[in-house]
Design an enzyme around this catalytic site. Structure first.
Site, PDB file in Angstrom:
ATOM      1  CG  ASP A 131      -1.720   1.676   1.163  1.00  0.00           C
ATOM      2  OD1 ASP A 131      -1.548   2.422   1.481  1.00  0.00           O
ATOM      3  OD2 ASP A 131      -2.634   0.856   2.823  1.00  0.00           O
TER       4      ASP A 131
ATOM      5  CG  ASN B   8      -9.591  12.342 -11.461  1.00  0.00           C
ATOM      6  OD1 ASN B   8      -9.846  13.583 -11.280  1.00  0.00           O
ATOM      7  ND2 ASN B   8     -10.575  11.764 -10.160  1.00  0.00           N
TER       8      ASN B   8
ATOM      9  CB  VAL C  60      -3.701   4.577  -5.745  1.00  0.00           C
ATOM     10  CG1 VAL C  60      -3.496   5.440  -6.924  1.00  0.00           C
ATOM     11  CG2 VAL C  60      -2.244   4.980  -4.752  1.00  0.00           C
ATOM     12  CG  ASP C  61      -7.280  10.095  -6.726  1.00  0.00           C
ATOM     13  OD1 ASP C  61      -6.822  10.908  -5.922  1.00  0.00           O
ATOM     14  OD2 ASP C  61      -7.865  10.731  -7.591  1.00  0.00           O
TER      15      ASP C  61
ATOM     16  N   GLY D  34      -5.021   0.827 -13.600  1.00  0.00           N
ATOM     17  CA  GLY D  34      -6.359   0.275 -12.802  1.00  0.00           C
ATOM     18  C   GLY D  34      -8.093   0.674 -13.607  1.00  0.00           C
ATOM     19  CB  VAL D  35      -9.875   3.961 -12.874  1.00  0.00           C
ATOM     20  CG1 VAL D  35     -11.194   4.186 -13.464  1.00  0.00           C
ATOM     21  CG2 VAL D  35     -10.307   2.819 -11.026  1.00  0.00           C
ATOM     22  CE1 TYR D  36      -8.864   7.557 -15.063  1.00  0.00           C
ATOM     23  CE2 TYR D  36      -6.395   8.615 -15.509  1.00  0.00           C
ATOM     24  CZ  TYR D  36      -8.202   8.660 -15.281  1.00  0.00           C
ATOM     25  OH  TYR D  36      -8.476   9.782 -15.195  1.00  0.00           O
TER      26      TYR D  36
END
Ligand code: AR6
Length: 168
Positions: free
Chosen positions: A9, A23, A32-33, A123-125
């Protein structure tokens, strides 16, 4: 400059600067944001809001980086960078490499001796781990930096293994 690949982490790292895969709004999100904002507390969001009210009214462009306080984290600074979206951004590889270079440039300007990176955009991207890892490691190696200690801190096994291969 030493490059280390770690599993864990990133918010627990004792380093001068932690890089956030943000973003362009700079106003928080998931992954992570979200973890960095939760662990660092409201001072980070407050500093991000000030950036949005000043130099970054349109948001932080993809591939760029900017520092704020790290709030309650052990680190002194959080360096926010915006990765490209795998399925959307043209010139995506150059933009992803730019995230690492620009983050290191900001870190060196601040006088940070140690910096921890997550796997930006992995990740999300939607970036495939192998490609994200190769671009990250190559960009840091090619850039060179006054930062002594560069760590990649990876949260899951697949991404960790990809970074180990890319660095090996
Ligand atoms: N420490 C280290 N790595 C982590 C942690 C953690 N605590 N938590 C997640 N990761 P992502 P992106 C890994 O989605 O792809 C946000 O909503 C995760 O497993 O955080 O650049 C932002 O606000 C993955 O390998 O970032 C943006 O909207 C890596 O961090 C968007 O997601 C990056 O995954 C950015 O997407």
């Amino acid at each position: 400059m030493a490059i280390t690949i770690l599993r864990g982490d990133i918010t627990r790292q004792r380093v001068d600067a932690i890089v956030n895969a943000a973003n362009s709004s700079l106003l928080g999100g998931g992954g992570v944001d979200g973890a960095i904002h939760r662990a660092g507390g409201p001072a980070i969001l407050e500093a991000c809001r000030a950036l949005r009210a000043g130099e970054y009214r349109q948001g932080l462009p993809t591939g760029q980086a900017v520092a704020t306080t790290a709030g309650r984290l052990d680190a002194r600074w959080v360096i926010h960078t915006v990765g490209p979206v795998w399925s959307r951004d043209e010139d995506r590889s150059a933009l992803l490499a730019s995230c690492y270079r620009e983050s290191l440039r900001v870190a060196a300007e601040l006088g940070a001796a140690s910096v921890a990176f997550p796997a930006v955009s992995a990740g999300v991207y939607g970036w495939p781990a192998e490609s994200a890892a190769r671009i990250a490691v190559d960009a840091v190696r090619a850039h060179g930096t006054e930062v002594d200690d560069v760590r990649f801190v990876l949260f899951n096994d697949e991404v960790y293994a990809a970074f180990e291969r890319a660095a090996g």
